[in-house]
Design a protein around this motif. Structure first.
Motif, PDB file in Angstrom:
ATOM      1  N   ASP A  85      -3.378   5.333   8.968  1.00  0.00           N
ATOM      2  CA  ASP A  85      -3.607   3.917   8.473  1.00  0.00           C
ATOM      3  C   ASP A  85      -3.255   3.430   7.001  1.00  0.00           C
ATOM      4  O   ASP A  85      -3.853   4.353   6.261  1.00  0.00           O
ATOM      5  CB  ASP A  85      -5.261   4.123   8.778  1.00  0.00           C
ATOM      6  CG  ASP A  85      -5.938   2.832   8.370  1.00  0.00           C
ATOM      7  OD1 ASP A  85      -5.312   1.951   7.746  1.00  0.00           O
ATOM      8  OD2 ASP A  85      -7.063   2.523   8.642  1.00  0.00           O
ATOM      9  N   SER A  86      -2.609   2.616   6.883  1.00  0.00           N
ATOM     10  CA  SER A  86      -2.227   2.247   5.554  1.00  0.00           C
ATOM     11  C   SER A  86      -3.340   2.073   4.666  1.00  0.00           C
ATOM     12  O   SER A  86      -3.156   2.359   3.460  1.00  0.00           O
ATOM     13  CB  SER A  86      -1.532   0.856   5.626  1.00  0.00           C
ATOM     14  OG  SER A  86      -0.331   0.718   6.182  1.00  0.00           O
ATOM     15  N   SER A  87      -4.386   1.815   5.007  1.00  0.00           N
ATOM     16  CA  SER A  87      -5.605   1.433   4.236  1.00  0.00           C
ATOM     17  C   SER A  87      -6.331   2.796   3.484  1.00  0.00           C
ATOM     18  O   SER A  87      -7.033   2.912   2.711  1.00  0.00           O
ATOM     19  CB  SER A  87      -6.793   0.765   4.785  1.00  0.00           C
ATOM     20  OG  SER A  87      -7.331   1.083   5.609  1.00  0.00           O
ATOM     21  N   LEU A  88      -5.580   4.092   4.130  1.00  0.00           N
ATOM     22  CA  LEU A  88      -6.249   5.374   3.738  1.00  0.00           C
ATOM     23  C   LEU A  88      -5.458   5.861   2.520  1.00  0.00           C
ATOM     24  O   LEU A  88      -5.789   6.936   2.347  1.00  0.00           O
ATOM     25  CB  LEU A  88      -6.320   6.116   5.001  1.00  0.00           C
ATOM     26  CG  LEU A  88      -7.485   5.904   6.064  1.00  0.00           C
ATOM     27  CD1 LEU A  88      -7.218   6.828   7.305  1.00  0.00           C
ATOM     28  CD2 LEU A  88      -8.932   6.298   5.346  1.00  0.00           C
ATOM     29  N   VAL A  89      -4.603   5.138   2.007  1.00  0.00           N
ATOM     30  CA  VAL A  89      -3.957   5.386   0.930  1.00  0.00           C
ATOM     31  C   VAL A  89      -4.863   5.440  -0.358  1.00  0.00           C
ATOM     32  O   VAL A  89      -5.747   4.215  -0.445  1.00  0.00           O
ATOM     33  CB  VAL A  89      -2.649   4.577   0.826  1.00  0.00           C
ATOM     34  CG1 VAL A  89      -1.958   4.828  -0.585  1.00  0.00           C
ATOM     35  CG2 VAL A  89      -1.718   5.185   1.987  1.00  0.00           C
ATOM     36  N   THR A  90      -4.859   6.017  -1.328  1.00  0.00           N
ATOM     37  CA  THR A  90      -5.456   5.737  -2.594  1.00  0.00           C
ATOM     38  C   THR A  90      -4.857   4.639  -3.383  1.00  0.00           C
ATOM     39  O   THR A  90      -3.771   4.162  -3.474  1.00  0.00           O
ATOM     40  CB  THR A  90      -5.678   6.821  -3.463  1.00  0.00           C
ATOM     41  OG1 THR A  90      -4.208   7.111  -4.006  1.00  0.00           O
ATOM     42  CG2 THR A  90      -6.211   8.334  -2.853  1.00  0.00           C
ATOM     43  N   VAL A  91      -5.672   4.064  -4.378  1.00  0.00           N
ATOM     44  CA  VAL A  91      -5.256   3.194  -5.031  1.00  0.00           C
ATOM     45  C   VAL A  91      -4.335   3.513  -6.041  1.00  0.00           C
ATOM     46  O   VAL A  91      -3.403   2.833  -6.580  1.00  0.00           O
ATOM     47  CB  VAL A  91      -6.275   2.493  -5.877  1.00  0.00           C
ATOM     48  CG1 VAL A  91      -6.091   1.280  -7.077  1.00  0.00           C
ATOM     49  CG2 VAL A  91      -7.594   1.712  -5.019  1.00  0.00           C
ATOM     50  N   LYS A  92      -4.491   4.816  -6.406  1.00  0.00           N
ATOM     51  CA  LYS A  92      -3.724   5.489  -7.376  1.00  0.00           C
ATOM     52  C   LYS A  92      -1.847   5.395  -6.939  1.00  0.00           C
ATOM     53  O   LYS A  92      -1.100   5.298  -7.526  1.00  0.00           O
ATOM     54  CB  LYS A  92      -3.921   6.784  -7.810  1.00  0.00           C
ATOM     55  CG  LYS A  92      -3.146   7.349  -8.824  1.00  0.00           C
ATOM     56  CD  LYS A  92      -3.858   8.720  -9.459  1.00  0.00           C
ATOM     57  CE  LYS A  92      -3.202   9.239 -10.674  1.00  0.00           C
ATOM     58  NZ  LYS A  92      -3.740  10.439 -11.125  1.00  0.00           N
TER      59      LYS A  92
ATOM     60  N   VAL B 279      -0.988   3.390  -4.502  1.00  0.00           N
ATOM     61  CA  VAL B 279      -0.500   1.907  -4.412  1.00  0.00           C
ATOM     62  C   VAL B 279       0.226   1.890  -5.862  1.00  0.00           C
ATOM     63  O   VAL B 279       1.154   1.119  -5.726  1.00  0.00           O
ATOM     64  CB  VAL B 279      -1.611   1.040  -4.078  1.00  0.00           C
ATOM     65  CG1 VAL B 279      -0.889  -0.189  -3.922  1.00  0.00           C
ATOM     66  CG2 VAL B 279      -1.978   1.345  -2.614  1.00  0.00           C
TER      67      VAL B 279
ATOM     68  N   GLY C 298      -3.716  13.080  -1.270  1.00  0.00           N
ATOM     69  CA  GLY C 298      -3.946  11.878  -0.232  1.00  0.00           C
ATOM     70  C   GLY C 298      -5.144  12.784   0.760  1.00  0.00           C
ATOM     71  O   GLY C 298      -5.363  13.691   0.647  1.00  0.00           O
ATOM     72  N   ILE C 299      -5.360  11.549   1.579  1.00  0.00           N
ATOM     73  CA  ILE C 299      -6.576  12.205   2.854  1.00  0.00           C
ATOM     74  C   ILE C 299      -5.812  12.784   3.533  1.00  0.00           C
ATOM     75  O   ILE C 299      -5.017  12.500   4.188  1.00  0.00           O
ATOM     76  CB  ILE C 299      -7.167  10.883   3.140  1.00  0.00           C
ATOM     77  CG1 ILE C 299      -7.824   9.897   2.149  1.00  0.00           C
ATOM     78  CG2 ILE C 299      -8.172  11.109   4.329  1.00  0.00           C
ATOM     79  CD1 ILE C 299      -9.142  10.466   1.662  1.00  0.00           C
TER      80      ILE C 299
END
Lengths: 235, 235
Positions: free
Chosen positions: A13-20, A22, A125-126
């Motif tokens: 899921d693209s939203s499970l990437v961290t802000v860092k 991105v 990453g998660i």
């Protein structure tokens, strides 16, 4: 100063990437993305695509999985050398990898080939197991408990030893010898404490609670079993 | 529909929060944040503060750590009941927790008290050990290897057993019996494969490579040891 960035994309899921991650993706001049085979689609790339700016040049490459083979070592060396040259020419170069870069990722081979040659920053990453636990509200460990993460490709002795001696276990790569693993979970009375999730957080995600009735051909490459014998509800 | 959200904040750096956590924080009506003590500063809150909108009511609460005590169970029940009431009145309620919610987080107690009563969604976070590994470019496991995550508050037998039988180990809560742990790492010939990091990704982060020369009083509460006997560089 230009750098090489290893970036964990999380499980799907693209939203499970961290802000860092991105923020880092947005400053790249070049991004290397692993392909399952020549001309194939990169799952890692599909996860982060929405964060990549037009200025970033994307280079999809096939990274052979087995490292103990001369032809393959040569392929890795070639990719590492081209990353080294790009960074030394002043470019920020990224490499994306599924899940967490420091847990079972072929990114580590690139990292070791580049260590000492260019500046390297790795962004966590998660992991699939962590996302499965959260999305299933399945607590893994508390207090004084130990957690073992074990690929089912490990020696049989190691698998038995772990199943026998620990209460909280994450089993990875379960597709390899699925029937044997299910037998062992029954033998060690762990099967009722286990769940299996395939393709966590992806469109194709499937959750299984009744592990005894899964057919072997249903098991996809990205399948993970979580086991926890503790029951926190009654404590 | 209103929900209860458990949100992992990662280890300290605000940019180590996932995009999903940020999106979730923005839709909350109420956010519960754990305080170390009555009137104290919530570390988890300081991490996510920049993502919280003015409409969100922040409720800092002291959550007693020990769960096996009537007075404390009552405190937890009271907080769970007030979360239940808020969700049932139509509000989106969040609870933030350091690191990953399913690994050693007191969030699990709240989760278990609310299970079956309201809809619950848990959002994973980057664990301190995962961030330490990435930020130190310290690979933890590859291929067929197992990783054990073990709190140093575990039984001594379990600690010895794990140090003896596994090559990749994360030791948590090392401040508890630091001198004993260092002795054991020497005994099992692991000390040269170990690093210790305190307050990972926070302003006060310290990295130690020479574990034998750390004074016990230097060790902070948030200290983790990573061990990996494998050397991927020469493979």
């Amino acid at each position: 100063m230009s750098k090489f960035y290893g970036i964990g994309t999380g499980p799907g899921d693209s939203s499970l990437v961290t802000v860092k991650a991105v923020n880092t993706l947005k400053k790249l001049d070049v991004l290397f993305a692993p392909q399952p085979k020549e001309g194939g689609e990169s799952l890692a790339l599909s996860i982060v695509k929405e964060y990549i700016l037009p200025k970033t040049e994307i280079k999809q490459r096939h990274f052979p999985m087995n490292f103990n083979d001369e032809e393959r070592i040569n392929a890795w060396n070639k990719i590492a050398k081209s990353i080294e040259n790009e960074v030394k020419s002043g470019k920020n170069v990224g490499f994306i990898t599924l899940g967490d870069p420091m847990l079972y990722s072929t990114y580590v081979y690139i990292l070791e080939l580049l260590r000492g040659k260019v500046e390297i920053e790795t962004i966590p990453g998660i992991s699939a197991f962590s996302n499965i636990a959260s999305s299933q509200n399945f607590p893994l460990v508390m207090d004084r408990e130990a957690l073992v993460i074990l690929p089912c490709t490990a020696d049989e002795e190691k698998i038995d030893f772990t199943l026998k001696n620990y209460n909280s276990i994450v089993l990875m790569k379960v597709y390899k010898n699925f029937k044997e693993i299910i037998k062992k979970l029954k033998k060690y009375d762990l099967i009722k404490y286990a769940i299996l999730v395939s393709n966590s957080s992806q469109d194709r995600e499937i959750v299984y609670h009744d592990l005894e009735n899964i057919r072997e051909d249903q098991i996809s490459y990205f399948s993970t079993i979580l086991i926890n014998k503790e029951n926190y509800h009654n404590k």
